[in-house]
Design a protein around this motif. Structure first.
Motif, PDB file in Angstrom:
ATOM      1  N   UNK A 135      39.103  36.467  44.941  1.00  0.00           N
ATOM      2  CA  UNK A 135      39.815  35.186  44.657  1.00  0.00           C
ATOM      3  C   UNK A 135      40.589  35.615  43.140  1.00  0.00           C
ATOM      4  N   UNK A 136      40.428  36.274  42.140  1.00  0.00           N
ATOM      5  CA  UNK A 136      41.061  36.553  41.925  1.00  0.00           C
ATOM      6  C   UNK A 136      42.649  38.209  42.296  1.00  0.00           C
ATOM      7  N   UNK A 137      41.940  39.152  43.304  1.00  0.00           N
ATOM      8  CA  UNK A 137      42.887  39.161  43.934  1.00  0.00           C
ATOM      9  C   UNK A 137      43.980  38.689  45.010  1.00  0.00           C
ATOM     10  N   UNK A 138      43.023  37.981  45.762  1.00  0.00           N
ATOM     11  CA  UNK A 138      44.069  37.246  46.935  1.00  0.00           C
ATOM     12  C   UNK A 138      44.750  36.279  45.489  1.00  0.00           C
ATOM     13  N   UNK A 139      44.924  36.522  44.923  1.00  0.00           N
ATOM     14  CA  UNK A 139      45.780  35.211  43.990  1.00  0.00           C
ATOM     15  C   UNK A 139      46.972  36.281  43.701  1.00  0.00           C
ATOM     16  N   UNK A 140      46.887  37.442  42.695  1.00  0.00           N
ATOM     17  CA  UNK A 140      47.099  38.576  42.515  1.00  0.00           C
ATOM     18  C   UNK A 140      48.380  38.897  43.743  1.00  0.00           C
ATOM     19  N   UNK A 141      47.778  38.184  45.183  1.00  0.00           N
ATOM     20  CA  UNK A 141      48.611  39.019  46.281  1.00  0.00           C
ATOM     21  C   UNK A 141      49.693  37.609  46.861  1.00  0.00           C
ATOM     22  N   UNK A 142      49.387  37.051  46.022  1.00  0.00           N
ATOM     23  CA  UNK A 142      50.176  35.320  46.058  1.00  0.00           C
ATOM     24  C   UNK A 142      49.597  34.013  47.138  1.00  0.00           C
ATOM     25  N   UNK A 143      47.922  34.481  47.394  1.00  0.00           N
ATOM     26  CA  UNK A 143      47.535  33.512  48.240  1.00  0.00           C
ATOM     27  C   UNK A 143      47.544  32.473  47.025  1.00  0.00           C
ATOM     28  N   UNK A 144      47.050  30.984  47.833  1.00  0.00           N
ATOM     29  CA  UNK A 144      46.653  29.762  47.129  1.00  0.00           C
ATOM     30  C   UNK A 144      45.093  29.783  47.147  1.00  0.00           C
ATOM     31  N   UNK A 145      43.944  29.854  46.381  1.00  0.00           N
ATOM     32  CA  UNK A 145      42.870  29.892  46.680  1.00  0.00           C
ATOM     33  C   UNK A 145      42.241  29.171  46.337  1.00  0.00           C
TER      34      UNK A 145
END
Length: 212
Positions: A135-145
């Protein structure tokens, strides 16, 4: 009293929709294996199992891509996904990993990215590890999680609560099975084909009575 007939607006384009739509969402389901299920202590395990099966069924009903993953199965260290969920994965690729963080497994990472979708609905055990890290990594890449809270649990209440707070602080948006079902269904008229499945899943889960 005059009852006014419904007048639905035109369906939104998935790419422009602020809400989750079957056309803009990818679902990740991670590590629903006996070891994780038997050691989580923050929720009713039977409900977690039922809810994550419902998550898979809902994603399939609305033709939403599912990226499924396990940890340490091919090594022989862990058992595979529990049977009822494994049945929902029939015909799908399930990405086994040696990494605790699924985002650090190349196959899982590539599978999520290949969908081209930036709204990531995610369920994993435990909250403080296999849910929070990707979750934290995806948020860092600009995903909405969107972590699905009624599908998850942690090794302790403190550990789970701390992980949820950390994810929320970084921008994760918590959700649930009933919210996802209603958000994906959205309209009883324009989306008539999925009404029976939508109603069946939520009524079986005890969320509400069937819609005819």
């Amino acid at each position: 009293m005059a009852l006014i007939k419904p007048k639905s607006m035109a369906p939104r384009k998935p790419a422009d929709d602020n809400l989750l739509d079957p056309g803009n969402t990818v679902v990740a389901i991670i590590d629903y294996q006996p070891t994780q299920l038997l050691t989580e202590e923050t929720a009713n395990t039977a409900k977690i199992m039922r809810n994550v099966v419902d998550l898979a069924k809902l994603a399939k009903l609305y033709n939403i891509p599912i990226v499924a993953s396990t940890v340490n199965v091919t090594s022989g260290a862990n058992e595979p996904t529990f049977p009822a969920l494994r049945q929902e994965f029939d015909g799908m690729d399930v990405y086994d990993r040696m990494t605790i963080n699924a985002w650090e497994d190349q196959n899982f990472y590539d599978a999520v990215h290949k969908t081209g979708r930036k709204k990531l609905v995610i369920a994993a055990l435990w909250t403080e590890a296999c849910l929070s890290f990707p979750t934290l990594d995806a948020l860092n890449e600009g995903y909405e999680v969107y972590p699905v809270l009624d599908c998850v649990g942690g090794s302790s209440k403190d550990a789970s609560d701390a992980a949820i707070k950390r994810m929320e602080t970084k921008g994760a948006q918590m959700t649930s099975i009933p919210q996802l079902a209603c958000e994906w269904q959205r309209n009883y008229d324009t989306n008539k084909a999925t009404v029976p499945g939508f109603s069946e899943i939520l009524s079986n889960a005890g969320s509400f009575l069937k819609v005819k």
